[in-house]
Structure formats: structure tokens, C-alpha cells
Design a protein around this motif. Structure first.
Motif, mmCIF file in Angstrom:
data_model
loop_
_atom_site.group_PDB
_atom_site.id
_atom_site.type_symbol
_atom_site.label_atom_id
_atom_site.label_comp_id
_atom_site.label_asym_id
_atom_site.label_seq_id
_atom_site.Cartn_x
_atom_site.Cartn_y
_atom_site.Cartn_z
ATOM 1 N N THR A 58 0.825 -1.209 0.000
ATOM 2 C CA THR A 58 0.000 0.000 0.000
ATOM 3 C C THR A 58 0.860 1.260 0.000
ATOM 4 O O THR A 58 0.624 2.195 -0.781
ATOM 5 N N MET A 71 2.547 1.678 -3.437
ATOM 6 C CA MET A 71 1.657 2.155 -4.498
ATOM 7 C C MET A 71 1.400 3.651 -4.379
ATOM 8 O O MET A 71 1.383 4.376 -5.383
ATOM 9 N N LEU A 72 1.207 4.140 -3.142
ATOM 10 C CA LEU A 72 1.041 5.581 -2.944
ATOM 11 C C LEU A 72 2.310 6.318 -3.345
ATOM 12 O O LEU A 72 2.258 7.368 -4.002
ATOM 13 N N VAL A 115 2.578 6.738 -7.112
ATOM 14 C CA VAL A 115 1.756 7.831 -7.632
ATOM 15 C C VAL A 115 2.446 9.175 -7.391
ATOM 16 O O VAL A 115 2.500 10.043 -8.272
ATOM 17 N N ASP A 175 1.832 -3.693 -9.398
ATOM 18 C CA ASP A 175 1.381 -2.476 -8.728
ATOM 19 C C ASP A 175 0.621 -1.568 -9.689
ATOM 20 O O ASP A 175 -0.404 -0.966 -9.324
ATOM 21 N N MET A 176 1.104 -1.437 -10.912
ATOM 22 C CA MET A 176 0.452 -0.596 -11.903
ATOM 23 C C MET A 176 -0.935 -1.127 -12.243
ATOM 24 O O MET A 176 -1.897 -0.358 -12.399
ATOM 25 N N LEU A 196 -3.199 -0.260 -9.313
ATOM 26 C CA LEU A 196 -3.547 1.162 -9.308
ATOM 27 C C LEU A 196 -4.607 1.467 -10.354
ATOM 28 O O LEU A 196 -5.549 2.229 -10.100
ATOM 29 N N SER A 197 -4.464 0.895 -11.514
ATOM 30 C CA SER A 197 -5.453 1.103 -12.584
ATOM 31 C C SER A 197 -6.815 0.582 -12.161
ATOM 32 O O SER A 197 -7.847 1.236 -12.377
ATOM 33 N N ALA A 221 -7.888 0.399 -9.227
ATOM 34 C CA ALA A 221 -8.397 1.246 -8.145
ATOM 35 C C ALA A 221 -8.873 2.595 -8.649
ATOM 36 O O ALA A 221 -9.341 3.426 -7.861
ATOM 37 N N VAL A 276 -6.943 4.870 -10.490
ATOM 38 C CA VAL A 276 -5.892 5.862 -10.745
ATOM 39 C C VAL A 276 -5.600 5.883 -12.247
ATOM 40 O O VAL A 276 -5.269 4.849 -12.830
ATOM 41 N N ILE A 331 -3.594 5.840 -14.945
ATOM 42 C CA ILE A 331 -2.204 5.653 -15.348
ATOM 43 C C ILE A 331 -2.154 5.291 -16.825
ATOM 44 O O ILE A 331 -2.893 4.415 -17.296
#
Length: 315
Positions: A4, A7-8, A11, A39-40, A43-44, A46, A48, A50
Motif C-alpha cells: 500500500t 503504491m502511494l 503515484v 502495482d500498476m 492502481l489502474s 483502483a 488511478v 495511469i
């Protein structure tokens, strides 16, 4: 670093740098490229935004900011310099946290605010932080000089030197091109091109009075960088002083700028200094009374005797 947090951090790093390859991110966070790919993907999923381009790297879609925090330039500079202070005053762990905080603050700043904050920070430097604060007239001088530096305006002021010149004068009028402000050994110093001396000089803010910002502008030498500038070391006089063991800890705590070494010697401690002139240590030496003794140079021993003689005559 757990997933976590990583990942933050990814970004934030993308906000700071714009475009980064998976290899760059893997090196930054000390993990594998395959982990970065996962991780990418997370994030996608979630939400975000990217974007990834083969051979180019990953980036965030324009306009995406995290978190939704807004700082003025002055607020950003205060936080960034505050992080510099923490990095210098506290231990290595807090130093790392301070640098991490700076990166996060820089990441969320709009480009124009970030550029202006960086411009201001480029003319203010902390070499070390002592116990002294900035008070009264010195604060006013600091503010005037900061404005002059950013506006690239010449300044004129009256300066009081610590040691008189050959003509016995301690005061002089100076016109200078202010390059930057440096905090070192508990005091603020102005680094400027002095037109009287035709060279870069350093002025202690507490000794500046009658400061006036002139209408005339100036250009900084293209080769000058405050972040890398180091003044020439012209301290060519070596002084050795014997110190009574009873005050050795206090002498060490005094953190004298000119002290090169402090070692146990014959029935006491040996302090070695490098100065520009003997007068740089005269008052400091006299302040310890009979608990110190000048070993060399002989000329400083004579000056100490002279001062003690004058003091005796006035008693």
C-alpha cells in the motif's frame, strides 16, 4: 515498504517526475520489475488514471492530483525549509522522513507554484542550524534582502566588521549584488558581490544597518551556484591553546568555528585552530581566563599579555 505504501509512493513519484519506466521505479523502491507491473495493474483497477507506453514508461493523466491539497508559494517554502531543518537537527531516520515529506509536498504542487517555490529556496540555504534565532532588526534585514535577491536589485548598507581595518575603522559603506542567504553556525550570512572589494564577500546580517534596496538591477555570474558555492579557505594562521581539564567539556561545547581539533595533551587538552588573523581568537581566549594558555604563535601570546595589562590598569 509494504504494498500500500509503495503504491502511494509510486503515484507521488509519477506526479513529481512525469514519466518513469518500470525499471526506474523498481530501482527507486528496491523491488522487481514484475512487482511494479502488478502495482500498476492494481492502481489502474483502483481508478488511478495511469497511462503506459511501450519504450517510454508510465505517466499519470494530465490534471490528476493526489491528495487535493493547495499551498501558496510561501506555505510551500515554509514546509520545504522546515523539512530541511528537521533533516539537519534530528537523526538519520527523521532525515529520511523529512526528505520523503519534501518529495510528497513537491509532488502535489501545481507546476507554477513548484517553480516559484524552488526559485525562492535556491537563494536560501541551511548549512547547519545552531541555537541562535533571528530577531528584531535582523528579521527586517532578512526580509529586505530576500526581496532584493528575488528582484535582482543591488543593495547599499553600513557594515560593522568584527576586527578593525588598518585605519582602525570598523564601519564601512557597501554596495553589493545580493546572491543568497546562508544559515551557518547559528547566524544568517549574506553572500554577495561587494563592489568595494570587487569580489564575493560574506556579511553577517546582525552587523548590517541602514539597508536600502536600490533601483539598479544586477546579473549573477552564470557560473555561480549557491548550492555548490564554497568560499576560499584563507585561514592560514595556526593557533594552539592548552586547556585546563576542568573546563574541557565547556570549551568543546562552545563549538568554536575555527577549532580544527581538540585532543588530550600534557596535563590538559590541546585545542588547535586555524584563523585568518590572531584577533579572531583574542576575545575568545581572554574569556576563559587562567583556564587556558596560548602555546603558539608567540605574537598571540604577546597580544594576550597586552590586553591583560590594559585590563589591570583599568581595575
Amino acid at each position: 515498504m509494504n504494498k500500500t505504501d509503495r503504491m502511494l509512493a509510486i503515484v507521488i513519484e509519477l506526479q513529481r517526475k512525469g514519466v518513469l519506466r518500470a525499471e526506474d521505479l523498481a530501482a527507486k523502491f528496491e523491488t522487481s520489475i514484475r512487482t511494479i507491473y502488478r502495482d500498476m495493474q492494481a492502481l489502474s483497477e483502483a481508478g488511478v488514471p495511469i497511462a503506459g507506453a511501450p519504450g517510454t514508461g508510465y505517466s499519470l493523466m494530465e490534471g490528476y492530483f493526489l491528495p487535493p491539497v493547495s499551498f501558496t508559494v510561501e506555505e510551500a517554502v515554509a514546509l520545504l525549509i522546515g523539512a530541511d531543518f528537521v533533516g539537519m537537527k534530528l537523526d538519520a531516520e527523521y532525515g529520511a522522513k523529512a526528505r520523503s515529506s519534501q518529495e510528497k509536498i513537491e509532488a502535489i504542487l501545481p507546476e507554477k507554484v513548484r517553480e516559484e517555490a524552488e526559485r525562492i529556496r535556491s537563494v536560501i540555504r541551511l548549512l547547519d542550524v545552531g541555537e541562535s534565532g533571528t530577531r528584531g532588526r535582523e528579521k527586517e534585514t532578512f526580509e529586505q534582502l530576500r526581496q532584493a535577491i528575488l528582484r535582482k536589485r543591488k543593495v547599499r548598507f553600513r557594515y560593522a566588521k568584527n576586527v578593525p581595518d588598518q585605519d582602525e575603522s570598523r564601519h564601512s559603506e557597501r554596495t553589493a549584488d545580493p546572491y543568497g542567504l546562508v544559515h551557518t553556525h547559528g547566524v544568517w550570512m549574506l553572500v554577495a558581490f561587494c563592489w568595494l572589494r570587487q569580489d564575493i564577500r560574506h556579511f553577517r546580517l546582525s552587523r548590517i544597518s541602514g539597508l536600502v534596496i536600490l533601483d539598479e538591477s544586477f546579473n549573477i555570474d552564470p557560473g555561480f551556484r549557491l548550492t555548490t558555492y564554497r568560499p576560499a579557505d584563507d585561514r592560514n594562521v595556526t593557533v594552539r591553546i592548552w586547556v585546563d581539564p576542568a573546563i574541557a567539556d565547556r570549551v568543546l561545547e562552545s563549538d568554536n568555528f575555527y577549532m580544527e581539533s581538540f585532543e588530550p595533551g600534557d596535563q590538559g587538552w590541546l585545542a588547535t585552530f586555524r584563523v585568518r588573523r590572531m584577533e579572531d581568537l583574542l576575545q575568545w581566549t581572554l574569556g576563559w581566563g587562567a583556564a587556558v594558555r596560548v602555546l603558539e604563535p608567540e605574537a598571540l601570546r604577546e597580544r594576550v599579555r597586552e590586553e591583560i595589562g590594559k585590563m589591570f590598569e583599568r581595575c
